[in-house]
Design a protein around this motif. Structure first.
Motif, mmCIF file in Angstrom:
data_model
loop_
_atom_site.group_PDB
_atom_site.id
_atom_site.type_symbol
_atom_site.label_atom_id
_atom_site.label_comp_id
_atom_site.label_asym_id
_atom_site.label_seq_id
_atom_site.Cartn_x
_atom_site.Cartn_y
_atom_site.Cartn_z
ATOM 1 N N GLU A 112 -14.709 -31.820 9.470
ATOM 2 C CA GLU A 112 -15.649 -31.381 10.270
ATOM 3 C C GLU A 112 -16.777 -32.784 10.906
ATOM 4 O O GLU A 112 -16.344 -33.038 11.445
ATOM 5 C CB GLU A 112 -15.851 -29.882 10.244
ATOM 6 N N ASP A 113 -17.861 -32.459 9.851
ATOM 7 C CA ASP A 113 -18.381 -33.192 9.879
ATOM 8 C C ASP A 113 -18.786 -34.254 9.924
ATOM 9 O O ASP A 113 -19.494 -34.982 11.050
ATOM 10 C CB ASP A 113 -19.599 -33.237 8.759
ATOM 11 N N LYS A 114 -17.597 -35.310 9.890
ATOM 12 C CA LYS A 114 -17.136 -36.591 9.979
ATOM 13 C C LYS A 114 -16.277 -36.512 10.932
ATOM 14 O O LYS A 114 -17.295 -37.679 11.993
ATOM 15 C CB LYS A 114 -16.162 -37.228 8.827
ATOM 16 N N HIS A 115 -15.978 -36.091 11.889
ATOM 17 C CA HIS A 115 -15.154 -36.270 13.231
ATOM 18 C C HIS A 115 -15.845 -35.059 14.243
ATOM 19 O O HIS A 115 -15.683 -35.806 15.591
ATOM 20 C CB HIS A 115 -13.610 -36.697 13.184
ATOM 21 N N GLU A 116 -16.332 -35.083 14.013
ATOM 22 C CA GLU A 116 -17.526 -33.541 14.922
ATOM 23 C C GLU A 116 -16.711 -32.780 15.362
ATOM 24 O O GLU A 116 -16.794 -32.645 16.210
ATOM 25 C CB GLU A 116 -18.305 -34.447 15.878
ATOM 26 N N LEU A 117 -15.378 -32.313 14.856
ATOM 27 C CA LEU A 117 -14.490 -31.509 15.721
ATOM 28 C C LEU A 117 -15.143 -30.212 15.678
ATOM 29 O O LEU A 117 -16.250 -29.358 14.991
ATOM 30 C CB LEU A 117 -13.662 -31.082 14.448
ATOM 31 N N ASN A 118 -14.501 -29.294 17.114
ATOM 32 C CA ASN A 118 -15.412 -27.972 17.047
ATOM 33 C C ASN A 118 -13.831 -27.283 17.227
ATOM 34 O O ASN A 118 -14.495 -26.405 18.076
ATOM 35 C CB ASN A 118 -15.847 -28.175 18.881
ATOM 36 N N PHE A 119 -13.277 -27.135 16.422
ATOM 37 C CA PHE A 119 -12.840 -25.735 16.217
ATOM 38 C C PHE A 119 -12.542 -24.943 14.770
ATOM 39 O O PHE A 119 -13.099 -26.286 13.962
ATOM 40 C CB PHE A 119 -11.989 -25.905 16.608
ATOM 41 N N ASP A 120 -12.057 -23.951 14.212
ATOM 42 C CA ASP A 120 -11.663 -23.543 13.355
ATOM 43 C C ASP A 120 -10.714 -24.217 12.947
ATOM 44 O O ASP A 120 -9.417 -24.883 13.407
ATOM 45 C CB ASP A 120 -11.586 -22.008 13.758
ATOM 46 N N LEU A 121 -10.637 -24.737 11.257
ATOM 47 C CA LEU A 121 -9.943 -25.471 10.386
ATOM 48 C C LEU A 121 -9.610 -24.545 8.979
ATOM 49 O O LEU A 121 -11.201 -23.970 8.481
ATOM 50 C CB LEU A 121 -10.482 -26.706 9.989
ATOM 51 N N LEU A 122 -8.772 -24.298 8.644
ATOM 52 C CA LEU A 122 -7.857 -22.680 7.386
ATOM 53 C C LEU A 122 -7.632 -23.317 7.002
ATOM 54 O O LEU A 122 -6.846 -24.575 6.819
ATOM 55 C CB LEU A 122 -7.188 -21.877 8.425
ATOM 56 N N SER A 123 -8.078 -23.301 5.426
ATOM 57 C CA SER A 123 -7.930 -23.864 4.406
ATOM 58 C C SER A 123 -6.690 -22.968 3.357
ATOM 59 O O SER A 123 -6.850 -21.176 3.269
ATOM 60 C CB SER A 123 -9.089 -23.833 3.149
ATOM 61 N N ASP A 124 -5.009 -23.316 3.254
ATOM 62 C CA ASP A 124 -4.449 -22.437 3.408
ATOM 63 C C ASP A 124 -3.350 -23.568 2.127
ATOM 64 O O ASP A 124 -2.658 -23.539 1.461
ATOM 65 C CB ASP A 124 -3.374 -22.774 3.970
ATOM 66 N N GLU A 125 -4.245 -23.273 0.768
ATOM 67 C CA GLU A 125 -4.475 -23.801 -0.963
ATOM 68 C C GLU A 125 -3.323 -23.342 -1.270
ATOM 69 O O GLU A 125 -2.076 -24.115 -2.190
ATOM 70 C CB GLU A 125 -5.969 -23.274 -1.133
ATOM 71 N N ASP A 126 -2.740 -22.048 -1.648
ATOM 72 C CA ASP A 126 -1.647 -21.525 -2.017
ATOM 73 C C ASP A 126 -0.432 -21.570 -0.908
ATOM 74 O O ASP A 126 0.614 -21.603 -1.671
ATOM 75 C CB ASP A 126 -1.628 -20.491 -2.663
ATOM 76 N N HIS A 127 -0.792 -22.206 -0.426
ATOM 77 C CA HIS A 127 0.512 -22.416 0.738
ATOM 78 C C HIS A 127 0.866 -21.340 1.230
ATOM 79 O O HIS A 127 2.340 -21.465 1.593
ATOM 80 C CB HIS A 127 0.953 -23.504 0.962
ATOM 81 N N ALA A 128 0.565 -20.163 1.035
ATOM 82 C CA ALA A 128 0.795 -18.809 1.717
ATOM 83 C C ALA A 128 1.851 -18.413 2.764
ATOM 84 O O ALA A 128 2.232 -18.122 3.718
ATOM 85 C CB ALA A 128 0.617 -17.918 0.962
ATOM 86 N N VAL A 129 0.717 -18.507 3.760
ATOM 87 C CA VAL A 129 0.695 -18.854 5.255
ATOM 88 C C VAL A 129 1.578 -19.718 5.783
ATOM 89 O O VAL A 129 2.965 -19.370 6.390
ATOM 90 C CB VAL A 129 -0.451 -18.819 6.093
#
Length: 157
Positions: A82-99
């Protein structure tokens, strides 16, 4: 890999965003949701896709759309993205890939002669009532933002 059916209620989720705060699909009723799955933050294709969505945020907001990106990256990496590319929306973490499993986008991939499990680049459009309106199984990273917007504005969903 089997996607949920169009017209059915979208699979529920609650995932941490890049700030470490939980985002729940249930909290977004009344808005359209573009839920896009991507393999890995800060890779060329994923960056192109995210920056296109960033640059068309006003058009998405005008159409009452919330954009959510989902990857198996830890939320700390998403914050750097987000910081590097000035993103303006939510990025969600699905580490266990359940979703990703619920949406049928976790599966066998092939890259440079190697096979591995990972997230397939697929976009889901969820209507204001929380039902799946569209599934985009083939996504072009360069035109993704325009392709999704056209689908939403043409169909009214």
């Amino acid at each position: 890999m089997e996607f949920p059916k169009i017209g059915n209620k979208a699979p529920a989720f609650s995932l941490k965003n890049q700030q470490g705060e939980y985002v729940k699909l249930a909290d977004l009723k009344g808005k359209k949701v573009v839920l896009y799955f991507y393999p890995k933050a800060m890779t060329p294709g994923c960056t192109t896709q995210a920056c296109g969505l960033r640059d068309t945020k006003a058009e998405y907001e005008a159409a009452n759309v919330v954009v959510l990106g989902v990857s198996p990256d830890p939320y700390e990496r998403l914050k750097k993205f987000e910081d590097k590319h000035e993103l303006n929306f939510d990025l969600l973490s699905d580490e266990d890939h359940a979703v990703a499993d619920k949406y049928g986008v976790w599966g066998l991939k092939k890259f440079m002669g190697r096979e591995f499990m990972g997230i397939h680049r697929v976009t889901f459009i969820i209507d204001e009532q929380g039902r799946l309106a569209h599934i985009m199984p083939k996504v072009k990273t360069k035109s993704h933002h325009d392709d999704v917007l056209a689908l939403i504005t043409e169909s009214g969903s």
